[in-house]
Scaffold this motif. Structure first.
Motif, PDB file in Angstrom:
ATOM      1  N   GLY A  70       0.798  -1.221   0.000  1.00 36.80           N
ATOM      2  CA  GLY A  70       0.000   0.000   0.000  1.00 36.80           C
ATOM      3  C   GLY A  70       0.827   1.265   0.000  1.00 36.80           C
ATOM      4  O   GLY A  70       0.281   2.362  -0.125  1.00 36.80           O
ATOM      5  N   ILE A  71       2.161   1.138   0.134  1.00 29.44           N
ATOM      6  CA  ILE A  71       3.028   2.314   0.090  1.00 29.44           C
ATOM      7  C   ILE A  71       3.085   2.889  -1.321  1.00 29.44           C
ATOM      8  O   ILE A  71       3.096   4.105  -1.520  1.00 29.44           O
ATOM      9  N   ILE A  72       3.096   2.017  -2.330  1.00 26.03           N
ATOM     10  CA  ILE A  72       3.272   2.458  -3.713  1.00 26.03           C
ATOM     11  C   ILE A  72       2.033   2.219  -4.567  1.00 26.03           C
ATOM     12  O   ILE A  72       1.634   3.089  -5.344  1.00 26.03           O
ATOM     13  N   LEU A  97     -12.274   7.305 -15.237  1.00 25.78           N
ATOM     14  CA  LEU A  97     -13.395   6.375 -15.025  1.00 25.78           C
ATOM     15  C   LEU A  97     -13.132   5.531 -13.781  1.00 25.78           C
ATOM     16  O   LEU A  97     -12.676   4.380 -13.871  1.00 25.78           O
ATOM     17  N   PRO A  98     -13.393   6.070 -12.589  1.00 24.05           N
ATOM     18  CA  PRO A  98     -13.049   5.346 -11.351  1.00 24.05           C
ATOM     19  C   PRO A  98     -13.750   4.015 -11.193  1.00 24.05           C
ATOM     20  O   PRO A  98     -13.168   3.063 -10.679  1.00 24.05           O
ATOM     21  N   ARG A  99     -15.014   3.921 -11.652  1.00 23.22           N
ATOM     22  CA  ARG A  99     -15.713   2.647 -11.498  1.00 23.22           C
ATOM     23  C   ARG A  99     -15.060   1.561 -12.336  1.00 23.22           C
ATOM     24  O   ARG A  99     -14.883   0.424 -11.870  1.00 23.22           O
ATOM     25  N   ARG A 100     -14.673   1.891 -13.574  1.00 24.00           N
ATOM     26  CA  ARG A 100     -14.044   0.905 -14.454  1.00 24.00           C
ATOM     27  C   ARG A 100     -12.716   0.424 -13.867  1.00 24.00           C
ATOM     28  O   ARG A 100     -12.434  -0.781 -13.858  1.00 24.00           O
ATOM     29  N   ILE A 101     -11.927   1.335 -13.332  1.00 23.75           N
ATOM     30  CA  ILE A 101     -10.650   0.957 -12.732  1.00 23.75           C
ATOM     31  C   ILE A 101     -10.883   0.093 -11.501  1.00 23.75           C
ATOM     32  O   ILE A 101     -10.183  -0.902 -11.264  1.00 23.75           O
ATOM     33  N   LEU A 102     -11.901   0.437 -10.707  1.00 18.27           N
ATOM     34  CA  LEU A 102     -12.222  -0.346  -9.511  1.00 18.27           C
ATOM     35  C   LEU A 102     -12.671  -1.751  -9.889  1.00 18.27           C
ATOM     36  O   LEU A 102     -12.311  -2.734  -9.231  1.00 18.27           O
ATOM     37  N   GLN A 103     -13.442  -1.873 -10.969  1.00 24.41           N
ATOM     38  CA  GLN A 103     -13.865  -3.193 -11.436  1.00 24.41           C
ATOM     39  C   GLN A 103     -12.659  -4.053 -11.814  1.00 24.41           C
ATOM     40  O   GLN A 103     -12.584  -5.236 -11.456  1.00 24.41           O
ATOM     41  N   ILE A 104     -11.711  -3.472 -12.535  1.00 22.27           N
ATOM     42  CA  ILE A 104     -10.506  -4.208 -12.943  1.00 22.27           C
ATOM     43  C   ILE A 104      -9.731  -4.677 -11.716  1.00 22.27           C
ATOM     44  O   ILE A 104      -9.268  -5.825 -11.641  1.00 22.27           O
ATOM     45  N   ALA A 105      -9.599  -3.791 -10.715  1.00 26.75           N
ATOM     46  CA  ALA A 105      -8.839  -4.127  -9.511  1.00 26.75           C
ATOM     47  C   ALA A 105      -9.513  -5.250  -8.716  1.00 26.75           C
ATOM     48  O   ALA A 105      -8.841  -6.158  -8.214  1.00 26.75           O
ATOM     49  N   VAL A 106     -10.835  -5.204  -8.594  1.00 34.23           N
ATOM     50  CA  VAL A 106     -11.554  -6.234  -7.831  1.00 34.23           C
ATOM     51  C   VAL A 106     -11.462  -7.587  -8.528  1.00 34.23           C
ATOM     52  O   VAL A 106     -11.222  -8.619  -7.882  1.00 34.23           O
ATOM     53  N   ILE A 107     -11.650  -7.601  -9.835  1.00 31.81           N
ATOM     54  CA  ILE A 107     -11.555  -8.861 -10.585  1.00 31.81           C
ATOM     55  C   ILE A 107     -10.135  -9.425 -10.496  1.00 31.81           C
ATOM     56  O   ILE A 107      -9.938 -10.635 -10.303  1.00 31.81           O
ATOM     57  N   GLY A 108      -9.128  -8.562 -10.637  1.00 24.26           N
ATOM     58  CA  GLY A 108      -7.743  -9.010 -10.514  1.00 24.26           C
ATOM     59  C   GLY A 108      -7.456  -9.595  -9.150  1.00 24.26           C
ATOM     60  O   GLY A 108      -6.749 -10.610  -9.023  1.00 24.26           O
ATOM     61  N   CYS A 124       1.136 -10.934  -5.784  1.00 21.52           N
ATOM     62  CA  CYS A 124       0.222 -10.730  -6.919  1.00 21.52           C
ATOM     63  C   CYS A 124      -1.122 -10.171  -6.452  1.00 21.52           C
ATOM     64  O   CYS A 124      -1.650  -9.219  -7.034  1.00 21.52           O
ATOM     65  N   MET A 125      -1.669 -10.757  -5.397  1.00 21.05           N
ATOM     66  CA  MET A 125      -2.954 -10.294  -4.884  1.00 21.05           C
ATOM     67  C   MET A 125      -2.845  -8.878  -4.350  1.00 21.05           C
ATOM     68  O   MET A 125      -3.764  -8.057  -4.520  1.00 21.05           O
ATOM     69  N   ALA A 126      -1.705  -8.567  -3.710  1.00 23.49           N
ATOM     70  CA  ALA A 126      -1.524  -7.241  -3.107  1.00 23.49           C
ATOM     71  C   ALA A 126      -1.514  -6.134  -4.149  1.00 23.49           C
ATOM     72  O   ALA A 126      -1.861  -4.983  -3.847  1.00 23.49           O
ATOM     73  N   LEU A 127      -1.117  -6.436  -5.381  1.00 18.36           N
ATOM     74  CA  LEU A 127      -1.130  -5.434  -6.447  1.00 18.36           C
ATOM     75  C   LEU A 127      -2.526  -4.854  -6.657  1.00 18.36           C
ATOM     76  O   LEU A 127      -2.677  -3.697  -7.057  1.00 18.36           O
ATOM     77  N   PHE A 128      -3.529  -5.669  -6.392  1.00 14.22           N
ATOM     78  CA  PHE A 128      -4.911  -5.218  -6.558  1.00 14.22           C
ATOM     79  C   PHE A 128      -5.555  -4.872  -5.219  1.00 14.22           C
ATOM     80  O   PHE A 128      -6.222  -3.848  -5.077  1.00 14.22           O
ATOM     81  N   TYR A 129      -5.341  -5.731  -4.217  1.00 12.91           N
ATOM     82  CA  TYR A 129      -6.017  -5.593  -2.929  1.00 12.91           C
ATOM     83  C   TYR A 129      -5.700  -4.276  -2.237  1.00 12.91           C
ATOM     84  O   TYR A 129      -6.594  -3.610  -1.708  1.00 12.91           O
ATOM     85  N   SER A 130      -4.435  -3.878  -2.241  1.00 10.83           N
ATOM     86  CA  SER A 130      -4.013  -2.720  -1.450  1.00 10.83           C
ATOM     87  C   SER A 130      -4.617  -1.416  -1.940  1.00 10.83           C
ATOM     88  O   SER A 130      -4.611  -0.424  -1.206  1.00 10.83           O
TER      89      SER A 130
END
Length: 384
Positions: free
Chosen positions: A56-58, A72-83, A106-112
Protein backbone atom coordinates in the motif's frame (compact mmCIF):
# COMPACT_ATOMS: atom_id res chain seq x y z
CA UNK A 1 -31.17 5.35 5.93
CA UNK A 2 -30.71 6.98 2.50
CA UNK A 3 -33.02 9.45 0.79
CA UNK A 4 -34.74 8.44 -2.44
CA UNK A 5 -32.38 10.67 -4.41
CA UNK A 6 -29.29 9.13 -2.81
CA UNK A 7 -30.28 5.46 -2.98
CA UNK A 8 -29.09 4.66 -6.55
CA UNK A 9 -25.60 5.90 -5.62
CA UNK A 10 -25.44 5.00 -1.93
CA UNK A 11 -26.77 1.42 -1.78
CA UNK A 12 -24.35 -0.14 -4.31
CA UNK A 13 -21.41 1.48 -2.51
CA UNK A 14 -22.82 0.33 0.84
CA UNK A 15 -23.04 -3.28 -0.34
CA UNK A 16 -19.59 -3.21 -1.96
CA UNK A 17 -18.16 -2.07 1.38
CA UNK A 18 -20.17 -4.88 2.99
CA UNK A 19 -18.84 -7.75 0.86
CA UNK A 20 -15.29 -6.46 0.57
CA UNK A 21 -15.06 -6.02 4.35
CA UNK A 22 -16.48 -9.53 4.72
CA UNK A 23 -13.30 -10.62 2.93
CA UNK A 24 -11.22 -8.54 5.34
CA UNK A 25 -13.20 -9.91 8.30
CA UNK A 26 -12.16 -13.43 7.39
CA UNK A 27 -8.66 -12.70 6.16
CA UNK A 28 -7.23 -10.39 8.81
CA UNK A 29 -8.10 -12.35 11.97
CA UNK A 30 -8.26 -15.91 10.63
CA UNK A 31 -5.76 -16.40 7.83
CA UNK A 32 -3.02 -16.49 10.48
CA UNK A 33 -4.89 -19.40 12.08
CA UNK A 34 -4.93 -21.11 8.68
CA UNK A 35 -1.23 -20.40 8.11
CA UNK A 36 -0.44 -21.76 11.57
CA UNK A 37 -2.43 -24.93 10.78
CA UNK A 38 -0.30 -25.64 7.68
CA UNK A 39 2.92 -25.28 9.65
CA UNK A 40 4.14 -21.72 8.96
CA UNK A 41 6.14 -19.96 11.69
CA UNK A 42 5.11 -16.69 13.33
CA UNK A 43 7.80 -14.72 11.46
CA UNK A 44 6.66 -16.22 8.13
CA UNK A 45 3.05 -15.31 8.93
CA UNK A 46 4.11 -11.77 9.81
CA UNK A 47 6.01 -11.41 6.52
CA UNK A 48 3.08 -12.72 4.48
CA UNK A 49 0.56 -10.42 6.14
CA UNK A 50 2.87 -7.40 5.94
CA UNK A 51 3.04 -7.80 2.16
CA UNK A 52 -0.58 -6.65 1.87
CA UNK A 53 0.04 -3.48 3.81
CA UNK A 54 3.57 -2.71 2.62
CA UNK A 55 2.31 -2.85 -0.97
CA UNK A 56 0.00 0.00 0.00
CA UNK A 57 3.03 2.31 0.09
CA UNK A 58 3.27 2.46 -3.71
CA UNK A 59 0.36 0.64 -5.33
CA UNK A 60 -2.47 3.11 -4.45
CA UNK A 61 -0.49 5.91 -6.13
CA UNK A 62 -0.38 3.93 -9.38
CA UNK A 63 -4.11 3.21 -9.31
CA UNK A 64 -4.84 6.83 -8.37
CA UNK A 65 -2.74 8.05 -11.30
CA UNK A 66 -4.46 5.59 -13.66
CA UNK A 67 -7.90 6.68 -12.48
CA UNK A 68 -7.07 10.36 -12.92
CA UNK A 69 -5.61 9.64 -16.38
CA UNK A 70 -8.61 7.69 -17.64
CA UNK A 71 -11.27 9.50 -15.62
CA UNK A 72 -13.39 6.37 -15.03
CA UNK A 73 -13.05 5.35 -11.35
CA UNK A 74 -15.71 2.65 -11.50
CA UNK A 75 -14.04 0.90 -14.45
CA UNK A 76 -10.65 0.96 -12.73
CA UNK A 77 -12.22 -0.35 -9.51
CA UNK A 78 -13.86 -3.19 -11.44
CA UNK A 79 -10.51 -4.21 -12.94
CA UNK A 80 -8.84 -4.13 -9.51
CA UNK A 81 -11.55 -6.23 -7.83
CA UNK A 82 -11.56 -8.86 -10.59
CA UNK A 83 -7.74 -9.01 -10.51
CA UNK A 84 -7.82 -9.48 -6.74
CA UNK A 85 -10.29 -12.37 -7.08
CA UNK A 86 -8.24 -14.13 -9.78
CA UNK A 87 -5.08 -13.77 -7.65
CA UNK A 88 -6.83 -15.22 -4.59
CA UNK A 89 -8.03 -18.46 -6.21
CA UNK A 90 -4.60 -20.26 -6.29
CA UNK A 91 -4.31 -19.88 -2.49
CA UNK A 92 -6.59 -22.94 -2.31
CA UNK A 93 -3.89 -25.21 -3.74
CA UNK A 94 -0.59 -23.82 -2.40
CA UNK A 95 0.79 -24.39 1.10
CA UNK A 96 4.52 -23.61 0.81
CA UNK A 97 5.77 -20.28 2.14
CA UNK A 98 7.60 -19.32 -1.08
CA UNK A 99 4.60 -19.91 -3.34
CA UNK A 100 2.23 -18.24 -0.86
CA UNK A 101 4.53 -15.20 -0.75
CA UNK A 102 4.50 -14.89 -4.56
CA UNK A 103 0.71 -15.24 -4.64
CA UNK A 104 0.39 -12.67 -1.86
CA UNK A 105 2.49 -10.22 -3.89
CA UNK A 106 0.22 -10.73 -6.92
CA UNK A 107 -2.95 -10.29 -4.88
CA UNK A 108 -1.52 -7.24 -3.11
CA UNK A 109 -1.13 -5.43 -6.45
CA UNK A 110 -4.91 -5.22 -6.56
CA UNK A 111 -6.02 -5.59 -2.93
CA UNK A 112 -4.01 -2.72 -1.45
CA UNK A 113 -5.69 -0.15 -3.70
CA UNK A 114 -9.31 -1.21 -3.25
CA UNK A 115 -10.25 0.58 -0.02
CA UNK A 116 -8.55 3.92 -0.81
CA UNK A 117 -10.08 3.90 -4.30
CA UNK A 118 -13.51 3.09 -2.88
CA UNK A 119 -13.18 5.75 -0.16
CA UNK A 120 -12.21 8.39 -2.72
CA UNK A 121 -15.05 7.39 -5.05
CA UNK A 122 -17.56 7.31 -2.18
CA UNK A 123 -16.62 10.76 -0.85
CA UNK A 124 -16.92 12.30 -4.32
CA UNK A 125 -20.15 10.47 -5.12
CA UNK A 126 -22.06 11.69 -2.06
CA UNK A 127 -20.76 15.24 -1.79
CA UNK A 128 -24.06 16.71 -3.08
CA UNK A 129 -26.41 14.07 -1.67
CA UNK A 130 -26.36 15.00 2.04
CA UNK A 131 -25.17 11.50 2.99
CA UNK A 132 -22.43 11.19 5.66
CA UNK A 133 -19.47 9.09 4.56
CA UNK A 134 -19.93 6.98 7.70
CA UNK A 135 -23.36 5.83 6.46
CA UNK A 136 -21.62 4.12 3.55
CA UNK A 137 -18.61 2.93 5.55
CA UNK A 138 -20.86 1.27 8.11
CA UNK A 139 -21.69 -1.29 5.41
CA UNK A 140 -18.09 -2.45 5.75
CA UNK A 141 -18.36 -2.63 9.53
CA UNK A 142 -21.53 -4.72 9.31
CA UNK A 143 -19.83 -6.99 6.77
CA UNK A 144 -16.84 -7.36 9.07
CA UNK A 145 -19.10 -8.40 11.97
CA UNK A 146 -20.88 -10.95 9.81
CA UNK A 147 -17.57 -12.33 8.56
CA UNK A 148 -15.77 -12.63 11.90
CA UNK A 149 -18.79 -14.31 13.48
CA UNK A 150 -19.27 -16.65 10.51
CA UNK A 151 -15.54 -17.29 10.21
CA UNK A 152 -15.20 -18.28 13.86
CA UNK A 153 -18.20 -20.60 13.57
CA UNK A 154 -16.97 -22.19 10.33
CA UNK A 155 -13.47 -22.79 11.73
CA UNK A 156 -15.00 -24.36 14.82
CA UNK A 157 -17.18 -26.64 12.69
CA UNK A 158 -14.91 -27.52 9.77
CA UNK A 159 -11.35 -26.51 10.70
CA UNK A 160 -8.96 -23.82 9.51
CA UNK A 161 -8.95 -25.05 5.88
CA UNK A 162 -12.31 -23.31 5.36
CA UNK A 163 -10.72 -19.84 5.59
CA UNK A 164 -9.53 -19.55 1.97
CA UNK A 165 -12.78 -20.82 0.33
CA UNK A 166 -14.77 -18.42 2.51
CA UNK A 167 -12.56 -15.51 1.42
CA UNK A 168 -13.12 -16.50 -2.22
CA UNK A 169 -16.91 -16.58 -1.75
CA UNK A 170 -17.08 -13.11 -0.23
CA UNK A 171 -14.77 -11.61 -2.84
CA UNK A 172 -16.87 -13.15 -5.62
CA UNK A 173 -19.91 -11.34 -4.20
CA UNK A 174 -17.90 -8.09 -4.14
CA UNK A 175 -17.05 -8.63 -7.84
CA UNK A 176 -20.75 -8.93 -8.65
CA UNK A 177 -21.67 -5.88 -6.56
CA UNK A 178 -19.10 -3.56 -8.15
CA UNK A 179 -20.96 -3.73 -11.46
CA UNK A 180 -23.96 -2.01 -9.84
CA UNK A 181 -21.93 0.98 -8.60
CA UNK A 182 -22.81 4.15 -10.50
CA UNK A 183 -20.11 5.81 -12.57
CA UNK A 184 -18.77 9.00 -11.04
CA UNK A 185 -16.17 10.26 -13.51
CA UNK A 186 -13.50 12.60 -12.25
CA UNK A 187 -13.32 16.10 -13.62
CA UNK A 188 -9.88 16.43 -15.15
CA UNK A 189 -8.63 19.99 -14.82
CA UNK A 190 -6.02 21.36 -17.22
CA UNK A 191 -5.57 24.63 -15.38
CA UNK A 192 -2.34 25.29 -13.56
CA UNK A 193 -2.78 24.93 -9.82
CA UNK A 194 -1.61 27.77 -7.62
CA UNK A 195 -0.84 25.44 -4.69
CA UNK A 196 0.88 22.12 -5.26
CA UNK A 197 0.07 18.88 -3.46
CA UNK A 198 3.62 18.66 -2.10
CA UNK A 199 3.39 22.12 -0.55
CA UNK A 200 0.21 21.07 1.26
CA UNK A 201 1.82 17.79 2.31
CA UNK A 202 4.83 19.57 3.83
CA UNK A 203 2.83 21.79 6.18
CA UNK A 204 3.48 21.03 9.88
CA UNK A 205 -0.17 20.09 10.42
CA UNK A 206 -0.16 17.58 7.56
CA UNK A 207 3.14 16.04 8.64
CA UNK A 208 1.91 15.67 12.22
CA UNK A 209 -1.29 14.01 11.02
CA UNK A 210 0.54 11.45 8.88
CA UNK A 211 3.04 10.61 11.65
CA UNK A 212 0.21 10.01 14.12
CA UNK A 213 -1.71 7.92 11.57
CA UNK A 214 1.47 5.89 10.91
CA UNK A 215 1.79 5.09 14.63
CA UNK A 216 -1.93 4.37 15.00
CA UNK A 217 -1.86 1.67 12.33
CA UNK A 218 1.46 0.29 13.58
CA UNK A 219 -0.08 -0.17 17.03
CA UNK A 220 -2.92 -2.25 15.54
CA UNK A 221 -0.54 -4.73 13.86
CA UNK A 222 -0.61 -7.44 16.58
CA UNK A 223 -4.40 -7.24 16.70
CA UNK A 224 -4.75 -7.50 12.92
CA UNK A 225 -2.68 -10.63 12.45
CA UNK A 226 -2.39 -12.46 15.78
CA UNK A 227 -5.46 -11.60 17.89
CA UNK A 228 -7.26 -14.82 16.94
CA UNK A 229 -4.09 -16.85 17.58
CA UNK A 230 -3.62 -15.07 20.92
CA UNK A 231 -7.16 -15.97 21.99
CA UNK A 232 -6.77 -19.51 20.68
CA UNK A 233 -3.64 -19.88 22.83
CA UNK A 234 -5.65 -18.55 25.79
CA UNK A 235 -8.16 -21.39 25.35
CA UNK A 236 -11.04 -19.71 23.51
CA UNK A 237 -13.04 -21.65 20.93
CA UNK A 238 -13.45 -20.54 17.32
CA UNK A 239 -17.05 -19.48 17.97
CA UNK A 240 -16.03 -17.44 21.04
CA UNK A 241 -13.25 -15.71 19.10
CA UNK A 242 -15.66 -14.79 16.33
CA UNK A 243 -18.21 -13.35 18.77
CA UNK A 244 -15.55 -11.36 20.63
CA UNK A 245 -14.27 -9.85 17.41
CA UNK A 246 -17.82 -9.13 16.28
CA UNK A 247 -18.52 -7.27 19.52
CA UNK A 248 -15.84 -4.67 18.81
CA UNK A 249 -17.21 -3.96 15.37
CA UNK A 250 -20.83 -3.80 16.57
CA UNK A 251 -19.83 -0.89 18.80
CA UNK A 252 -18.01 0.59 15.78
CA UNK A 253 -21.24 0.32 13.75
CA UNK A 254 -23.15 2.28 16.39
CA UNK A 255 -20.51 5.01 16.23
CA UNK A 256 -20.61 5.15 12.42
CA UNK A 257 -24.41 5.15 12.22
CA UNK A 258 -25.36 7.64 14.91
CA UNK A 259 -22.31 9.77 15.60
CA UNK A 260 -20.89 10.43 12.13
CA UNK A 261 -21.68 14.15 12.30
CA UNK A 262 -21.56 14.48 16.09
CA UNK A 263 -17.79 13.98 16.35
CA UNK A 264 -17.25 17.09 14.22
CA UNK A 265 -18.42 19.17 17.17
CA UNK A 266 -15.44 18.11 19.29
CA UNK A 267 -11.87 19.38 19.12
CA UNK A 268 -9.87 17.01 16.90
CA UNK A 269 -6.91 17.24 19.31
CA UNK A 270 -9.00 15.91 22.20
CA UNK A 271 -10.38 13.09 20.03
CA UNK A 272 -6.92 11.97 18.91
CA UNK A 273 -5.60 12.07 22.49
CA UNK A 274 -8.54 9.91 23.56
CA UNK A 275 -7.76 7.40 20.79
CA UNK A 276 -4.16 6.92 21.91
CA UNK A 277 -4.97 6.75 25.64
CA UNK A 278 -7.50 4.01 24.89
CA UNK A 279 -4.90 2.30 22.69
CA UNK A 280 -2.41 2.15 25.56
CA UNK A 281 -5.01 0.63 27.87
CA UNK A 282 -6.42 -1.75 25.29
CA UNK A 283 -3.18 -3.35 24.11
CA UNK A 284 -1.73 -3.79 27.62
CA UNK A 285 -4.90 -5.50 28.85
CA UNK A 286 -5.15 -7.73 25.77
CA UNK A 287 -1.53 -8.76 26.16
CA UNK A 288 -1.60 -9.77 29.81
CA UNK A 289 -5.27 -10.46 30.69
CA UNK A 290 -6.68 -12.19 27.61
CA UNK A 291 -7.76 -15.14 29.75
CA UNK A 292 -10.18 -12.90 31.70
CA UNK A 293 -13.36 -12.70 29.60
CA UNK A 294 -14.74 -9.53 31.22
CA UNK A 295 -11.50 -7.63 30.55
CA UNK A 296 -11.42 -8.92 26.97
CA UNK A 297 -14.99 -7.72 26.40
CA UNK A 298 -13.99 -4.28 27.71
CA UNK A 299 -10.98 -4.10 25.38
CA UNK A 300 -13.15 -5.03 22.40
CA UNK A 301 -15.52 -2.20 23.21
CA UNK A 302 -12.55 0.15 22.95
CA UNK A 303 -12.23 -0.82 19.28
CA UNK A 304 -14.75 1.85 18.35
CA UNK A 305 -12.31 4.44 19.70
CA UNK A 306 -8.86 3.11 18.80
CA UNK A 307 -9.86 2.29 15.21
CA UNK A 308 -13.28 3.67 14.19
CA UNK A 309 -13.04 7.08 15.82
CA UNK A 310 -9.48 7.58 14.60
CA UNK A 311 -10.52 6.60 11.06
CA UNK A 312 -13.43 9.06 11.13
CA UNK A 313 -11.12 11.83 12.30
CA UNK A 314 -8.59 10.88 9.62
CA UNK A 315 -11.09 11.05 6.75
CA UNK A 316 -12.26 14.45 7.99
CA UNK A 317 -8.66 15.67 8.33
CA UNK A 318 -7.83 14.61 4.76
CA UNK A 319 -10.90 16.46 3.53
CA UNK A 320 -9.86 19.55 5.50
CA UNK A 321 -6.12 19.52 4.74
CA UNK A 322 -6.44 18.82 1.00
CA UNK A 323 -8.88 20.55 -1.38
CA UNK A 324 -11.07 18.41 -3.63
CA UNK A 325 -8.61 18.36 -6.54
CA UNK A 326 -6.03 16.77 -4.22
CA UNK A 327 -8.43 14.58 -2.21
CA UNK A 328 -7.49 11.41 -4.10
CA UNK A 329 -3.78 12.03 -3.61
CA UNK A 330 -4.33 12.80 0.07
CA UNK A 331 -6.26 9.56 0.48
CA UNK A 332 -3.54 7.65 -1.38
CA UNK A 333 -0.84 9.15 0.86
CA UNK A 334 -2.87 8.19 3.95
CA UNK A 335 -3.15 4.65 2.63
CA UNK A 336 0.52 4.48 1.64
CA UNK A 337 2.23 6.02 4.63
CA UNK A 338 -0.14 5.14 7.47
CA UNK A 339 -1.86 1.90 6.47
CA UNK A 340 0.89 0.64 4.16
CA UNK A 341 4.16 1.59 5.82
CA UNK A 342 2.88 1.88 9.39
CA UNK A 343 0.73 -1.25 9.34
CA UNK A 344 3.18 -3.25 7.22
CA UNK A 345 6.25 -2.44 9.29
CA UNK A 346 4.25 -3.18 12.42
CA UNK A 347 3.29 -6.60 11.07
CA UNK A 348 6.87 -7.54 10.22
CA UNK A 349 8.14 -6.48 13.65
CA UNK A 350 5.19 -8.16 15.36
CA UNK A 351 5.96 -11.47 13.63
CA UNK A 352 9.51 -11.51 14.93
CA UNK A 353 8.61 -10.17 18.39
CA UNK A 354 5.83 -12.76 18.71
CA UNK A 355 8.25 -15.55 17.86
CA UNK A 356 10.98 -14.29 20.22
CA UNK A 357 9.03 -13.02 23.23
CA UNK A 358 5.43 -14.21 22.89
CA UNK A 359 2.01 -12.62 22.44
CA UNK A 360 1.90 -10.66 25.70
CA UNK A 361 5.01 -8.67 24.86
CA UNK A 362 3.89 -8.11 21.26
CA UNK A 363 0.72 -6.41 22.50
CA UNK A 364 2.72 -4.54 25.14
CA UNK A 365 4.89 -3.15 22.33
CA UNK A 366 1.69 -2.00 20.60
CA UNK A 367 0.72 -0.13 23.76
CA UNK A 368 4.14 1.51 23.81
CA UNK A 369 3.63 2.70 20.22
CA UNK A 370 0.31 4.28 21.29
CA UNK A 371 2.13 5.92 24.20
CA UNK A 372 4.76 7.34 21.83
CA UNK A 373 2.02 8.78 19.61
CA UNK A 374 0.36 10.35 22.64
CA UNK A 375 3.64 11.99 23.69
CA UNK A 376 4.17 13.39 20.17
CA UNK A 377 0.63 14.75 20.14
CA UNK A 378 1.00 16.45 23.53
CA UNK A 379 4.41 17.91 22.64
CA UNK A 380 3.03 19.34 19.39
CA UNK A 381 0.34 21.16 21.36
CA UNK A 382 2.88 22.63 23.81
CA UNK A 383 4.79 24.17 20.91
CA UNK A 384 1.73 26.17 19.81
Amino acid sequence: MFSQKARPVAWPLFFFYFFFCCLIGVMMPYISVYYKSIGLSASEIGRLMSTFTLSGIIIPHFWGWLTAKIGLPRRILQIAVIGCFIALLPFNWNKEFESLWLLTCCMALFYSALLPMTDSLAVRSIRRLDVPYTRLRVGGSIGYVVAVAAGGFLIGQFGAWIVIPTMCAFLALAVITIFFVKEQAYEVSHHKEHVSFMSLLKTPESMLFFVLAFLAFMSHAPFNIFFAVHLENAGYSGEAIGLLMALGVIIEIILFLFFGNTVKRFDVVHLVILCFICGMVRWFLVGWFADVLAILIFTQMLHCITFALFHMVSIEQIRRLFPERYAGQGQAMYSAFAIGLGGGLGMVLTGYLWQWAGGAWAFTAAGMVSAAALVIMLMSQRSH
